[in-house]
Design an enzyme around this catalytic site. Structure first.
Site, PDB file in Angstrom:
ATOM      1  N   TYR A 227     -11.870   2.226   2.173  1.00 55.50           N
ATOM      2  CA  TYR A 227     -13.185   2.564   1.626  1.00 55.50           C
ATOM      3  C   TYR A 227     -13.992   3.360   2.650  1.00 55.50           C
ATOM      4  CZ  TYR A 227     -13.398  -0.359  -2.652  1.00 55.50           C
ATOM      5  OH  TYR A 227     -13.221  -0.901  -3.899  1.00 55.50           O
TER       6      TYR A 227
ATOM      7  N   LYS B   3      -4.190  -6.976   3.817  1.00 54.62           N
ATOM      8  CA  LYS B   3      -4.277  -5.916   2.809  1.00 54.62           C
ATOM      9  C   LYS B   3      -5.728  -5.710   2.361  1.00 54.62           C
ATOM     10  CE  LYS B   3      -2.767  -2.919  -0.289  1.00 54.62           C
ATOM     11  NZ  LYS B   3      -3.774  -2.797  -1.326  1.00 54.62           N
TER      12      LYS B   3
ATOM     13  N   HIS C 163      -7.331  -3.780   5.075  1.00 53.56           N
ATOM     14  CA  HIS C 163      -6.786  -2.419   4.957  1.00 53.56           C
ATOM     15  C   HIS C 163      -7.576  -1.635   3.912  1.00 53.56           C
ATOM     16  CE1 HIS C 163      -4.348   0.388   2.569  1.00 53.56           C
ATOM     17  NE2 HIS C 163      -3.651   0.670   3.654  1.00 53.56           N
ATOM     18  N   ASN C 164      -7.815  -2.246   2.763  1.00 52.24           N
ATOM     19  CA  ASN C 164      -8.542  -1.553   1.702  1.00 52.24           C
ATOM     20  C   ASN C 164      -9.998  -1.322   2.081  1.00 52.24           C
ATOM     21  OD1 ASN C 164      -6.113  -1.850   0.386  1.00 52.24           O
ATOM     22  ND2 ASN C 164      -7.017  -2.516  -1.537  1.00 52.24           N
TER      23      ASN C 164
ATOM     24  N   SER D 284       0.832  -1.201   0.000  1.00 47.12           N
ATOM     25  CA  SER D 284       0.000   0.000   0.000  1.00 47.12           C
ATOM     26  C   SER D 284       0.864   1.246   0.000  1.00 47.12           C
ATOM     27  CB  SER D 284      -0.925   0.025   1.222  1.00 47.12           C
ATOM     28  OG  SER D 284      -1.733   1.191   1.210  1.00 47.12           O
TER      29      SER D 284
ATOM     30  N   GLY E  19       0.462   3.468  -3.085  1.00 47.41           N
ATOM     31  CA  GLY E  19       0.348   4.054  -4.408  1.00 47.41           C
ATOM     32  C   GLY E  19       1.706   4.218  -5.071  1.00 47.41           C
TER      33      GLY E  19
END
Length: 485
Positions: free
Chosen positions: A191, A183, A186-187, A129, A131
């Site tokens: 959101y 992960k 985490h996402n 994570s 980007g």
């Protein structure tokens, strides 16, 4: 001839930036991309002057690496990952390792780990994570799978990860698909965070009429507070500052209000349902993106369905402060839900997750990095068996102190017809968790009535189940309750 210490397959945005990150830490890299022209472009623009070796076949790629070979695969999740693994397997030797750094479904990672370990190869499913910038300068890394493979990779991963005050943002998560599971959650939290911020923006814009300059000032100020200091609040303030070159107005207002998603938030919601864990804030965020996608329907409906037409007549600064408090309380609930899901999944799948360490590695590099993750780490360090983040002393007191503002904001949004699904879901989560009795006693009675599903009694030990023939109410019962026979 000396060989490269690390290999990267897949030169998309994340792949090429991770390759450059590894090389910048003193580890020579070999790269391979299925399309050779992509490799040529990368070498010409960014890799040619560095310790990067371009290869144009998997055989050349594998041969260029020192043993044990460390190969990071950065291709699209699903079939493409399996295809690359199938092509690599005949070329590798015992002890070599493959790292899947994409957003793979954790069940796929479980399968691949078992399959490759049975042949003497190591497999690491690693959430990444941060980007594009994080990949280049230091991401948050969530590796799980073959522990020995992680130990071999550890010097490289600790070097390329984001660095915070208590170490690099990487740790061995656990066996199997644990890294990709963490992960995924985490996402899901991401959101929730993004939806909550969007709702705060909508409230400030639609109820008290703040323009982009005022919004920029509010969010920039919030980013200086220990509660809301975070990457997402920081970039939100920057977004309001940006003017559209074509209209000279705020660019954000020219962007279509239809949000995309790549699936990890939906996976989180679906898996929570399978495990029986309530994550209403995250689910509301997923639903909000789905609702946003039916743009044409909403435009048509807006011409037929009307809402309230009242105007706000309160104190603007007071309302702004209440929105800040509501945002923080809702954010705590979102993280509480995510950590609860990780805790339940850890027990279900045997991951043995250290939730304090998970919070620590999210402090830098990743999209949800925030100052208050220190408090989450401390809460789980002090009580690894903490049943819910809402019960940690500091978070408990924070919500108790601010819940009146939280309720006022949601009441005002309802009164004025502004949807706040994630704010509302968070408050409902808090209210449901704090009540010692919910109306599901009636639900159980209904289930027993139509399906003989049985129920437990409040005056009997847990685990004892009872059934009533509801259609055969005795005359004695009717007399005792005063009902007509």
């Amino acid at each position: 001839m000396s060989k490269q210490k690390f290999g990267v397959i897949g030169l998309g945005v994340m792949g090429e930036n991770l390759a450059l990150n590894v090389e910048s830490r003193g580890f020579p890299v070999a790269v391979y991309n299925r399309t050779g022209s992509v490799t040529d472009k990368f070498m010409a623009a960014r890799g040619g002057t560095k310790q990067v070796k371009a290869t144009y076949s998997l055989e050349e790629f594998v041969t260029s690496l020192e043993r044990p070979r460390r190969i990071l695969v950065m291709v699209k999740a699903g079939g493409p990952v399996d295809a690359v693994i199938a092509q690599l397997r005949p070329l590798l030797e015992e002890g070599d390792m493959i790292i899947d750094g994409g957003n793979s479904l954790y069940q796929d990672t479980e399968r691949r780990t078992k399959d490759l370990e049975s042949t003497g190869l190591g497999f690491v499913g690693m959430g990444v994570s941060g980007g594009e910038e994080g990949a280049l300068k230091g991401p948050s890394l969530m590796p799980g799978g073959t522990e020995q493979a992680y130990r071999d990779l550890e010097p490289i991963l600790t070097a390329i990860a984001a660095q915070v005050n208590d170490g690099p943002c990487v740790t061995y998560i656990g066996p199997g698909g644990s890294g990709h599971y963490v992960k995924m959650v985490h996402n899901g939290i991401e959101y929730g965070d993004m939806q909550l911020i969007a709702e705060a923006y909508d409230l400030l814009k639609s109820i008290v009429g703040l323009d982009h300059r005022q919004l920029q000032k509010v969010f920039a100020e919030w980013n200086t507070t220990p509660e809301l200091d975070s990457f997402l609040i920081e970039i939100t303030a920057e977004i309001f500052r940006y003017l559209d070159p074509q209209t000279n107005g705020p660019l954000v207002e020219m962007i279509m209000d239809s949000a995309g998603q790549k699936g990890t938030g939906r996976w989180t919601a679906a898996d929570a349902l399978e495990l029986g864990v309530a994550i209403p804030t995250i689910a509301a965020a997923v639903n909000a993106r789905i609702m946003s996608s039916v743009k044409e329907e909403r435009v048509a409906a807006s011409k037929q369905l009307t809402g309230p037409s009242i105007k706000f007549d309160g104190d603007t600064q007071e309302f702004i402060n209440k929105v800040r408090d509501a945002l923080y309380c809702s954010k705590i609930c979102s993280y509480a839900q995510g950590m609860d899901l990780l805790s339940k999944a850890s027990k279900q799948f045997g991951y043995n997750l250290n939730l304090g360490e998970v919070a620590r590695i999210w402090k830098g590099g990743c999209i949800i990095r925030a100052a208050f993750l220190d408090k989450i780490k401390q809460a789980f360090d002090e009580n690894p068996e903490l049943p819910n983040l809402l019960l940690a002393p500091e978070f408990k007191q924070t919500i108790l102190d601010r819940q009146e503002a939280w309720r006022d904001v949601i009441a005002m949004s309802n009164k004025m017809g502004i949807p706040v699904p994630a704010f509302s879901a968070s408050l409902d989560y808090f209210d449901s968790y704090r009540r010692d009795r919910l109306p599901q006693n009636l639900t159980q009675a209904q289930r027993d009535y139509f399906g003989a599903h049985t129920y437990e009694r409040t005056d009997k030990p847990r685990g004892e189940f009872f059934h009533t023939e509801w259609t055969q109410v005795s005359q004695e019962t009717l007399r005792k309750t005063g009902q007509p026979e």
